[in-house]
Design an enzyme around this catalytic site. Structure first.
Site, mmCIF file in Angstrom:
data_model
loop_
_atom_site.group_PDB
_atom_site.id
_atom_site.type_symbol
_atom_site.label_atom_id
_atom_site.label_comp_id
_atom_site.label_asym_id
_atom_site.label_seq_id
_atom_site.Cartn_x
_atom_site.Cartn_y
_atom_site.Cartn_z
ATOM 1 N N ARG A 173 40.173 22.908 47.494
ATOM 2 C CA ARG A 173 40.824 24.134 46.723
ATOM 3 C C ARG A 173 41.225 25.192 47.699
ATOM 4 N NH1 ARG A 173 37.305 26.148 41.786
ATOM 5 N NH2 ARG A 173 38.718 24.796 40.668
ATOM 6 N N GLU A 193 23.359 28.612 41.570
ATOM 7 C CA GLU A 193 23.844 28.955 42.818
ATOM 8 C C GLU A 193 24.947 28.110 43.499
ATOM 9 O OE1 GLU A 193 21.017 27.917 42.304
ATOM 10 O OE2 GLU A 193 20.462 26.113 43.890
ATOM 11 N N TYR A 252 34.371 25.510 31.363
ATOM 12 C CA TYR A 252 34.678 27.060 31.871
ATOM 13 C C TYR A 252 36.036 27.386 32.205
ATOM 14 C CZ TYR A 252 33.762 30.451 35.938
ATOM 15 O OH TYR A 252 33.779 31.395 36.848
ATOM 16 N N ASN A 291 35.754 31.088 44.729
ATOM 17 C CA ASN A 291 34.346 31.309 45.200
ATOM 18 C C ASN A 291 34.211 32.480 45.937
ATOM 19 O OD1 ASN A 291 33.258 28.496 44.677
ATOM 20 N ND2 ASN A 291 34.849 27.802 45.926
ATOM 21 N N ALA A 335 39.351 30.506 39.914
ATOM 22 C CA ALA A 335 40.144 29.502 40.307
ATOM 23 C C ALA A 335 40.266 28.283 39.343
ATOM 24 C CB ALA A 335 39.961 29.076 41.630
ATOM 25 N N CYS A 336 39.037 28.305 38.546
ATOM 26 C CA CYS A 336 39.067 27.038 37.855
ATOM 27 C C CYS A 336 40.048 26.983 36.715
ATOM 28 C CB CYS A 336 37.228 27.145 37.111
ATOM 29 S SG CYS A 336 36.127 26.626 38.175
HETATM 30 P P1 NAD Z 1 26.421 36.319 37.656
HETATM 31 O O1 NAD Z 1 26.086 35.020 37.004
HETATM 32 O O2 NAD Z 1 25.810 36.709 38.805
HETATM 33 O O3 NAD Z 1 26.948 37.578 36.786
HETATM 34 C C1 NAD Z 1 27.260 37.593 35.544
HETATM 35 C C2 NAD Z 1 26.410 38.428 34.701
HETATM 36 O O4 NAD Z 1 26.847 38.554 33.406
HETATM 37 C C3 NAD Z 1 24.764 38.028 34.733
HETATM 38 O O5 NAD Z 1 23.997 38.971 35.188
HETATM 39 C C4 NAD Z 1 24.476 37.804 33.227
HETATM 40 O O6 NAD Z 1 23.038 38.013 32.989
HETATM 41 C C5 NAD Z 1 25.439 38.762 32.474
HETATM 42 N N1 NAD Z 1 25.735 38.327 31.253
HETATM 43 C C6 NAD Z 1 25.867 36.877 30.581
HETATM 44 N N2 NAD Z 1 26.180 36.975 29.301
HETATM 45 C C7 NAD Z 1 25.789 38.381 29.020
HETATM 46 C C8 NAD Z 1 25.871 38.866 27.509
HETATM 47 N N3 NAD Z 1 26.237 38.067 26.578
HETATM 48 N N4 NAD Z 1 25.919 40.294 27.704
HETATM 49 C C9 NAD Z 1 25.735 40.702 28.703
HETATM 50 N N5 NAD Z 1 25.543 40.433 29.886
HETATM 51 C C10 NAD Z 1 25.874 39.040 30.126
HETATM 52 O O7 NAD Z 1 28.091 36.070 38.176
HETATM 53 P P2 NAD Z 1 28.764 36.508 39.297
HETATM 54 O O8 NAD Z 1 29.178 35.666 40.238
HETATM 55 O O9 NAD Z 1 28.582 38.065 39.651
HETATM 56 O O10 NAD Z 1 30.311 36.536 38.416
HETATM 57 C C11 NAD Z 1 30.833 37.595 37.797
HETATM 58 C C12 NAD Z 1 32.290 37.122 37.151
HETATM 59 O O11 NAD Z 1 33.088 36.719 37.848
HETATM 60 C C13 NAD Z 1 32.170 36.203 35.994
HETATM 61 O O12 NAD Z 1 33.101 36.257 34.903
HETATM 62 C C14 NAD Z 1 32.523 34.856 36.626
HETATM 63 O O13 NAD Z 1 33.029 33.784 35.864
HETATM 64 C C15 NAD Z 1 33.567 35.101 37.764
HETATM 65 N N6 NAD Z 1 33.653 34.366 38.808
HETATM 66 C C16 NAD Z 1 32.892 34.433 39.791
HETATM 67 C C17 NAD Z 1 33.011 33.522 40.829
HETATM 68 C C18 NAD Z 1 32.053 33.414 42.049
HETATM 69 O O14 NAD Z 1 32.348 32.888 43.048
HETATM 70 N N7 NAD Z 1 30.919 34.270 41.953
HETATM 71 C C19 NAD Z 1 34.174 32.944 41.187
HETATM 72 C C20 NAD Z 1 35.256 32.871 39.937
HETATM 73 C C21 NAD Z 1 34.943 33.721 38.886
#
Ligand code: NAD
Length: 324
Positions: free
Chosen positions: A283, A188, A146, A175, A116-117
């Protein structure tokens, strides 16, 4: 099918690996973190520690794979993304090289986790929000760092489809929260941070709690089970445009604190820090399109999801205080 979950050691990736294994798929899970730092390690999957910024690593990761789910990114809550814009933008290397290798290795379908960003900040200045619809992403003015990386990577998925015929699916997550995710350390997000602060207050007896901003900022939060269901439904669909996967249940941050304090059975006093990062003013997810295209939307209530999340975070806090 043989599927790759990139970022399988992360919060959403860990839950997705479990769900895909339960569905009977053959899963390869790749993450750069050492196994000790993965939120979940599922023995039935092929688990690999590797850095997916590099093309060679992505070529190995996508070898013999039918479907790729890219959940790997350098990310965190507002405190992290507002102060680490370059790091967030470097995630573009992961998506670029995964797309390139997916194309080269003949992957049939590719999922990208956007956010959503990507939505223009000037549409998010009022806590009484008009929910964000997919068309609001343009003209583009996303979250600095981001959000720009997410919008660019979405766009690259679209052009890999148009120019190279690689089928892509893109979800804009709003989120996501739940157990087995980041709850401490600075990355977090609000639901886990609120749960941790309340759990710590309960243990310490000091019920004065620091809140970022005036707490009137509003958000919607999607429980992890809904997120996984939405990802799988989108991946199996023929929807080729980016769509919101988010909850439409709006709450203010102050009300979120009060909800969790009630779970913990304590009265709290909020101390507002007006200098702390707080992101956009309001949002929410407009779910018209997902309902129209998938006939489904996230439906797990915040009460139900937050109770499970608080219980899990509370266990982590209790565990960490006992081990000190
Ligand atoms: P998270 O940080 O728990 O998981 C992301 C994982 O990617 C981490 O374990 C990290 O070690 C791994 N990672 C980072 N760089 C890496 C690399 N170079 N090679 C291999 N692994 C790598 O985050 P999440 O909450 O599970 O989010 C997952 C996806 O969803 C992301 O793309 C995030 O931007 C997107 N997202 C999440 C949310 C949310 O609320 N959690 C909201 C919008 C978008």
């Amino acid at each position: 099918m043989k599927v790759l979950v990139a970022g399988g050691g992360g919060f959403i990736g860990g839950h997705l690996v479990k769900s895909l294994l339960d569905d009977g798929h053959d899963v390869r899970s790749v993450d750069q973190k050492p196994f000790d730092d993965w939120y979940q390690v599922h023995d039935a999957a092929e688990n690999v520690v590797a850095d997916l910024q590099y093309l060679e690593t992505c070529m190995d990761a996508t070898k013999d794979i039918d479907r790729v789910f890219n959940l790997a990114a350098d990310m965190g809550g507002m405190g992290f993304i507002e102060n680490n814009k370059a790091l967030c933008m470097l995630s573009v290397l992961i998506n670029t090289h995964l797309l390139e290798s997916a194309r080269a290795n003949g992957v049939s379908r590719y999922f990208y986790s956007s956010s959503a960003c990507v939505y223009a900040a000037d549409k998010q200045t009022d806590p009484n929000v008009t929910a964000l619809a997919e068309a609001d992403a343009y003209p583009a003015m996303p979250e600095d760092g981001y959000g720009w990386e997410k919008l660019f990577s979405e766009r690259m998925c679209r052009h890999f489809t148009e120019d190279f015929g690689l089928e892509t699916r893109v979800a804009r997550f709003h989120n996501v929260y739940g157990p087995e995710g980041t709850w401490t350390g600075g990355r977090e997000k609000a639901p886990a941070a609120v749960s941790r602060k309340i759990a710590e207050a309960k243990i310490s007896g000091d019920h004065v709690i620091g809140v970022w901003g005036d707490g009137l900022q509003t958000r919607s939060f999607m429980y992890i089970d809904d997120c996984i269901e939405g990802v799988k439904r989108l991946m199996d669909s023929d929807v080729t445009i980016p769509i919101n996967i988010g909850s439409a249940e709006l709450i203010s941050i102050n009300d979120l604190y009060d909800m969790v304090a009630e779970f913990a059975g304590i009265e709290i006093t909020r101390e507002h820090d007006l200098t702390a990062p707080q992101g956009v003013r309001g949002r929410n997810s407009d779910n018209t399109l997902i309902l129209e295209l998938l006939g489904w939307e996230p439906a797990i209530s915040l009460q139900e999801g937050m109770r499970k999340t608080y219980d899990w975070v509370n266990q982590q806090v209790l565990g960490s205080t006992q081990s000190v």
